[in-house]
Structures are given as C-alpha cells and as structure tokens.
Design a protein around this motif. Structure first.
Motif, PDB file in Angstrom:
ATOM      1  N   THR A 190       0.834  -1.208   0.000  1.00  0.00           N
ATOM      2  CA  THR A 190       0.000   0.000   0.000  1.00  0.00           C
ATOM      3  C   THR A 190       0.864   1.253   0.000  1.00  0.00           C
ATOM      4  O   THR A 190       0.585   2.219  -0.727  1.00  0.00           O
ATOM      5  N   GLU A 227       3.799   1.558  -1.242  1.00  0.00           N
ATOM      6  CA  GLU A 227       4.414   1.684  -2.564  1.00  0.00           C
ATOM      7  C   GLU A 227       3.465   2.322  -3.576  1.00  0.00           C
ATOM      8  O   GLU A 227       3.907   2.970  -4.532  1.00  0.00           O
ATOM      9  N   LYS A 228       2.167   2.159  -3.358  1.00  0.00           N
ATOM     10  CA  LYS A 228       1.187   2.748  -4.271  1.00  0.00           C
ATOM     11  C   LYS A 228       0.848   4.192  -3.906  1.00  0.00           C
ATOM     12  O   LYS A 228       0.613   5.019  -4.785  1.00  0.00           O
ATOM     13  N   LEU A 240      -7.901   0.336  -2.191  1.00  0.00           N
ATOM     14  CA  LEU A 240      -6.800  -0.205  -2.979  1.00  0.00           C
ATOM     15  C   LEU A 240      -6.728  -1.713  -2.780  1.00  0.00           C
ATOM     16  O   LEU A 240      -6.308  -2.180  -1.716  1.00  0.00           O
ATOM     17  N   ASP A 241      -7.150  -2.473  -3.789  1.00  0.00           N
ATOM     18  CA  ASP A 241      -7.130  -3.941  -3.694  1.00  0.00           C
ATOM     19  C   ASP A 241      -7.812  -4.414  -2.417  1.00  0.00           C
ATOM     20  O   ASP A 241      -7.257  -5.195  -1.656  1.00  0.00           O
TER      21      ASP A 241
END
Length: 255
Positions: A8, A10-11, A80-81
């Motif tokens: 997370t 990294e995004k 996120l995902d």
C-alpha cells in the motif's frame, strides 16, 4: 500485515511525494488485520500552501477500486485492492499556531481536541522534507503544565454539569436525553482522565484499552466503568446515575 502495508505504501507514497505542497506523511494503522471490519490504513499528509484539487487527486488514484472525498476536501477515502485507505490533509501552520498559543502559558483553548496531537505523536514517519515533524514533536513533549492545569479545571467543571444532566434525564424518564447525557458524561470523563495523566486522547476505538492503562486512575474505576457501559438489566438507569456520581467524586479527588 507487513506485506499489505508495504504494498500500500508503494502505491500511495509516490503520489503524495509528487505534490509540491506536501511537507511530511505519517501513517497509522487501525485494526488487527485486513479481515477486521475496523481495519484501515490512515495517512496524515501535512502540507504548506495548496494541495491539488479533488479532481486531480481522484485522477492520481485512477487505478483504485473506489475514491471519495469529504465536502471540505480535507479527507479522501480510497479502496486499494480491498484495502481501505484514508488520507487526511493537515496544514502545518494550524499546528504551529495552536502550539504557539499553548506555549504562551495562559493562551490556547483548554478545550481543544488533542486527538490531532496524538496522531502526530504516534504516527510512523514515511516522508519528511523538513525538520517540521521532529520540531513539532519536541514542542508536544514540552507543553507547559499550565495548559494541562487549565484543561483539568475546565473539564472538572464540566463533570458537574454533565452529571446534573444525567440525573435530570434519569428522573424525567426521557430515554433519548438519558442516552445523550450518559454519552456526554463518558466523553467528559475520558478527557478529564487523560488530561490528569498529561496524555493526548487516542481514537475512540482505542479509548477503552488505553484508558484502563493510565497510571493514575480513581479507585474501582475499571469495575465502575464496566457497569456504566454494560447492558445488564439488573443495573437500572438510576443505579448507573449513582455509579456515575461515585466516579465523578473519585475522579475529582485526583485533581
């Protein structure tokens, strides 16, 4: 869990780092794992100047499964995902002004909500472009005792007021008034106890655990708190009012 946080981050971080106004980013995690209904990852984004408008922020997270923003534009929620992410945007100047007033002794609002200070104190630093976080944390550690004293005085006086409301609600039989009065009593009680212990207040979901861990608590506090929070039909509203009165007197003896 560490893998989820890493992925997370990294995004999210490259997007925040691309915004010129951002000074620092702190992260807090709530809940035990992604299957916990209360789980989410929260990013506090401290900034100077102007952030991108809502539409630009939404485009930056175009890959997300969902995006929504509050009306004032100070909070975004992103999925996120299937990991819920919250972004809270905070101007550094507001914290600077509050701490400057508090540091001046008799200035500063003693009724200020200290949860923002708690987040700043406890958050994990992921990005910092200046020494602002370190400097502000140092200021939090050096808050003068005069601030806590005025805060204790203010909420001690409020304890008498909310106890009177609770008593009126019990004897009038107004159920909604009773529930609101009990909630106000518990909220004031928590704030006063954290102030007596010179601690900033945590999020509501962490209150019970951290409240019971405070070093200075009145006698029989844990047991009495359970009675106030419980739904045992044997503990009537009138009995809860009596317990609230005992709690009030025992807390005020700590002041």
């Amino acid at each position: 869990m560490d893998a989820i946080l890493s992925i997370t981050n990294e995004k999210v971080l490259p997007i925040l780092a691309d915004w010129e106004a951002v000074d620092s980013v702190l992260m807090l995690r709530f809940g035990t794992d992604r299957y916990d209904p209360s789980f989410f990852i929260s990013y506090d984004v401290y900034y100077r100047g102007s952030l991108p408008e809502r539409e630009s922020r939404e485009r930056a997270f175009a890959f997300a499964a969902g995006f929504e923003s509050t009306l004032d534009g100070q909070k975004d929620r992103v999925l996120l995902d299937d990991v819920p992410v919250r972004l809270e945007y905070k101007e550094t100047s507001l914290f600077d002004a509050m701490l400057r007033e508090i540091g001046e002794g008799d200035e500063g609002d003693p009724l200020v909500n200290t949860y923002g200070f708690y987040r700043l104190e406890r958050g994990e630093v992921l990005l910092e472009r200046s020494a602002w976080v370190a400097r502000t944390r140092a200021s939090l550690r050096e808050i003068p005792d005069a601030f806590w004293t005025r805060r204790i005085d203010a909420f001690s006086a409020r304890m008498d007021h909310v106890l009177a409301d609770l008593s009126t609600a019990v004897f009038s039989g107004e159920e909604l008034f009773y529930q609101l009065s009990l909630a106000s009593f518990l909220s004031t009680l928590c704030t006063l106890l954290f102030s007596i212990n010179r601690r900033f207040e945590p999020a509501g979901r962490l209150l019970t655990e951290q409240l019971k861990q405070l070093p200075l608590l009145p006698e029989e506090f844990a047991t009495r708190l359970e009675y106030l929070l419980g739904h045992d039909s044997a503990i009537t509203d009138k009995r809860k009012r009596e317990i609230a009165e005992l709690v009030t007197y025992s807390v005020l003896r700590l002041v």
